[in-house]
Design a protein around this motif. Structure first.
Motif, PDB file in Angstrom:
ATOM      1  N   TYR A 283       1.084  -1.234  -0.192  1.00 26.41           N
ATOM      2  CA  TYR A 283       0.118  -0.234   0.683  1.00 26.41           C
ATOM      3  C   TYR A 283       1.184   1.188  -0.042  1.00 26.41           C
ATOM      4  N   LEU A 284       1.953   0.711   0.846  1.00 22.21           N
ATOM      5  CA  LEU A 284       2.637   2.154   1.135  1.00 22.21           C
ATOM      6  C   LEU A 284       2.966   2.540  -0.812  1.00 22.21           C
ATOM      7  N   SER A 285       3.781   1.264  -1.376  1.00 21.02           N
ATOM      8  CA  SER A 285       4.114   1.379  -2.852  1.00 21.02           C
ATOM      9  C   SER A 285       3.512   2.451  -3.786  1.00 21.02           C
ATOM     10  N   ILE A 286       2.318   2.088  -3.796  1.00 24.20           N
ATOM     11  CA  ILE A 286       1.406   2.766  -4.522  1.00 24.20           C
ATOM     12  C   ILE A 286       0.876   3.905  -4.318  1.00 24.20           C
TER      13      ILE A 286
ATOM     14  N   ALA B 176       9.499   3.552  -4.027  1.00 22.74           N
ATOM     15  CA  ALA B 176       7.962   3.125  -4.185  1.00 22.74           C
ATOM     16  C   ALA B 176       8.096   1.892  -4.939  1.00 22.74           C
ATOM     17  N   VAL B 177       9.878   1.312  -6.196  1.00 21.39           N
ATOM     18  CA  VAL B 177       9.751  -0.051  -6.493  1.00 21.39           C
ATOM     19  C   VAL B 177      10.306  -0.701  -5.893  1.00 21.39           C
ATOM     20  N   LEU B 178      10.997  -0.020  -4.669  1.00 24.93           N
ATOM     21  CA  LEU B 178      11.799  -1.152  -3.956  1.00 24.93           C
ATOM     22  C   LEU B 178      11.303  -1.210  -2.841  1.00 24.93           C
TER      23      LEU B 178
ATOM     24  N   HIS C 178       7.226  -7.365  -1.134  1.00 23.33           N
ATOM     25  CA  HIS C 178       5.690  -8.125  -1.652  1.00 23.33           C
ATOM     26  C   HIS C 178       5.416  -9.105  -2.612  1.00 23.33           C
ATOM     27  N   MET C 179       6.322  -8.500  -3.457  1.00 21.15           N
ATOM     28  CA  MET C 179       6.264  -9.277  -4.466  1.00 21.15           C
ATOM     29  C   MET C 179       6.851 -11.066  -3.972  1.00 21.15           C
ATOM     30  N   THR C 180       7.753 -10.937  -3.658  1.00 23.46           N
ATOM     31  CA  THR C 180       8.398 -12.311  -2.979  1.00 23.46           C
ATOM     32  C   THR C 180       8.022 -12.684  -1.822  1.00 23.46           C
TER      33      THR C 180
ATOM     34  N   LEU D  53      15.142  -9.296 -13.519  1.00 23.91           N
ATOM     35  CA  LEU D  53      14.643  -7.062 -14.370  1.00 23.91           C
ATOM     36  C   LEU D  53      15.117  -6.825 -12.826  1.00 23.91           C
ATOM     37  N   TYR D  54      14.280  -6.368 -11.705  1.00 28.00           N
ATOM     38  CA  TYR D  54      15.022  -5.590 -10.527  1.00 28.00           C
ATOM     39  C   TYR D  54      16.959  -5.334 -10.483  1.00 28.00           C
ATOM     40  N   VAL D  55      17.544  -6.401 -11.141  1.00 24.68           N
ATOM     41  CA  VAL D  55      18.870  -5.676 -11.140  1.00 24.68           C
ATOM     42  C   VAL D  55      19.608  -5.201 -12.323  1.00 24.68           C
TER      43      VAL D  55
END
Length: 479
Positions: A163-166, A199-201, A206-208, A226-228
């Motif tokens: 939620y913080l990311s969004i 926001a991306v970090l 959440h994804m993993t 992709l992130y790296v």
């Protein structure tokens, strides 16, 4: 129209340009270079959408993705797909803003940033859809409403970060809206925009921790890669390389020369500045390390092609930040990111050259004319100024044109008020248009630089006249 092709004075000594290559050789080289560049642009586009397609395909290939049951299951599946595509495009946005040299050579950094900004709203909508669809889907499965399900999700280990990311994305995209951005000081907007990295970090845990990117899966390996790659490119080209360039070339201010009211040329010296590989028409992102200016980076064109030990930019007072540059003292250290931009002779594909500049937009035009290998009559230059005080570097430009056998015209006066036009009222009344100034317009590459509204009007007329899109070049500075 005022012909300024015979100035009476010169501001700086100019070296004689090298002899141009034979016409057939030059024409074939330009065509081949254009074909390669357009193929590269197509490849970039394919890779962008392929990355999103691979993300969705890997999810579809995992066990359990096909066992979708009921409305709740379909909502969850839709939310997952929206999240995968949205996150993938966020990483694409980071790469577009990373100032990667190959992207700059293919589309130019200004175009890359334009695409970066254009993706902002679609990405935000996808991420909002991701959250909304999953909340509804989970709520249907649990037999609860959206509000109760949202409260329950907050109790999960990774959801507060999601939620913080969004929320951070909402702030970044909201402040990037033109009407909002114009009201914010550059420094405030820049700090807020840096939140996109945060926001991306914060979304990564959440994804993993979810079931979609399970430990040991191909999906997890793909997303980590992709992130790296995205953050590695940002770190390399936005931070590491500028530091290396700064320490290698040791650039210092050696003088500030008034050109006109509110306009100065900043002369700099450094070590092996020709090794920057700067072409006429390119710009750099400059940071001057004085007490008043160190915190503000300025995207400014070279107003002359750098020599081995010297470089010059010409800056107009367009706000508090640029006004301070006129008060920089000799000896001030300078950091440089760049050079950037495809507003160069390397982008040419036509036998003729049409250059149009207004106001301080003359800086890349003047440097491009200096750098181009021209035959007599090959280039025509139109310089535009609202009044006599806006004839910045006109004499230098006319001297360069004289040396290369190019034609230079001046257009002085306020823009027409009777119609939406880039010309003066007098020229509009006399029926002047691009084709009358540039008889070979359809066999020319058109380079335009000036205020954005004015530039858009010139470009619109060029398109209406039939100039192919790949032969229209305009400079938009982007930080």
């Amino acid at each position: 129209m005022i012909d300024t092709a015979r100035p009476t004075t010169r501001r700086t000594p100019l070296d004689r340009p090298p002899a141009p290559e034979p016409l057939p050789v030059a024409a074939e080289r330009r065509r081949a270079a254009t074909r390669r560049r357009l193929r590269g642009v197509d490849l970039l586009t394919v890779l962008t959408w392929l990355s999103a397609a691979v993300a969705v395909t890997l999810w579809l290939a995992t066990p359990g993705s096909h066992t979708v049951a009921g409305i709740g299951g379909w909502l969850e599946a839709g939310g997952i797909v929206a999240g995968l595509i949205g996150t993938d495009l966020v990483l694409v946005m980071l790469v577009l803003a990373a100032r990667v040299p190959v992207i700059d050579r293919l589309i130019g950094q200004d175009v890359a940033i334009a695409h970066h900004r254009a993706l902002g709203k679609p990405v935000l909508y996808l991420l909002l859809a991701h959250g909304a669809l999953l909340t509804l889907g989970y709520g249907i499965g649990d037999g609860t409403g959206p509000i109760a399900e949202t409260v329950a999700l907050f109790g999960s280990q990774d959801m507060p970060l999601a939620y913080l990311s969004i929320g951070l994305f909402v702030v970044v995209v909201g402040t990037s809206i033109v009407a909002v951005r114009r009201r914010l000081p550059y420094e405030a907007w820049h700090v807020i925009h840096l939140l996109s990295y945060a926001a991306v970090l914060v979304a990564f845990p959440h994804m993993t921790t979810g079931s979609v990117l399970g430990a040991g899966s191909w999906q997890r390996a793909y997303w980590i890669a992709l992130y790296v790659a995205a953050f590695g490119l940002v770190a390399l080209y936005r931070f590491v390389l500028p530091v290396v360039v700064t320490f290698r070339h040791r650039i210092r201010v050696v003088g500030v020369e008034p050109i006109a009211p509110g306009v100065v040329s900043i002369h700099m010296a450094g070590r092996d500045l020709d090794a920057l590989g700067a072409h006429g028409g390119q710009y750099g992102v400059w940071r001057f390390w004085s007490r008043q200016t160190w915190w503000h980076a300025h995207p400014v064109s070279f107003s002359a092609v750098p020599s081995r030990n010297g470089a010059r930019i010409t800056v107009r007072d367009l706000g508090a930040g640029s006004a301070r540059l006129g008060r920089i003292r000799p000896g001030t250290a300078v950091s440089l990111e760049g050079p950037y931009g495809l507003f160069t002779k390397q982008a040419r594909s036509a036998p003729k050259l049409a250059l149009v500049a207004s106001g301080i937009g003359i800086t890349p035009i003047r440097a491009l004319l200096e750098d181009a290998d021209l035959r007599p009559g090959e280039a025509t230059v139109l310089l535009r100024g609202s009044d006599s005080d806006q004839q910045y570097l006109w004499e230098e430009t006319a001297e360069l044109a004289r040396r290369t056998g190019s034609r230079v015209y001046g257009m002085v006066g306020p823009r027409a008020g009777s119609a939406e036009s880039w010309m003066t009222e007098d020229d509009l009344r006399r029926g002047v248009h691009l084709r009358s100034v540039f008889p070979d317009l359809l066999d020319s590459d058109l380079y335009v630089c000036g205020p954005q509204v004015w530039t858009d009007l010139v470009v619109a007329e060029a398109r209406a006249a039939g100039v192919p899109e790949h032969r229209i070049h305009q400079e938009r500075f982007a930080s």
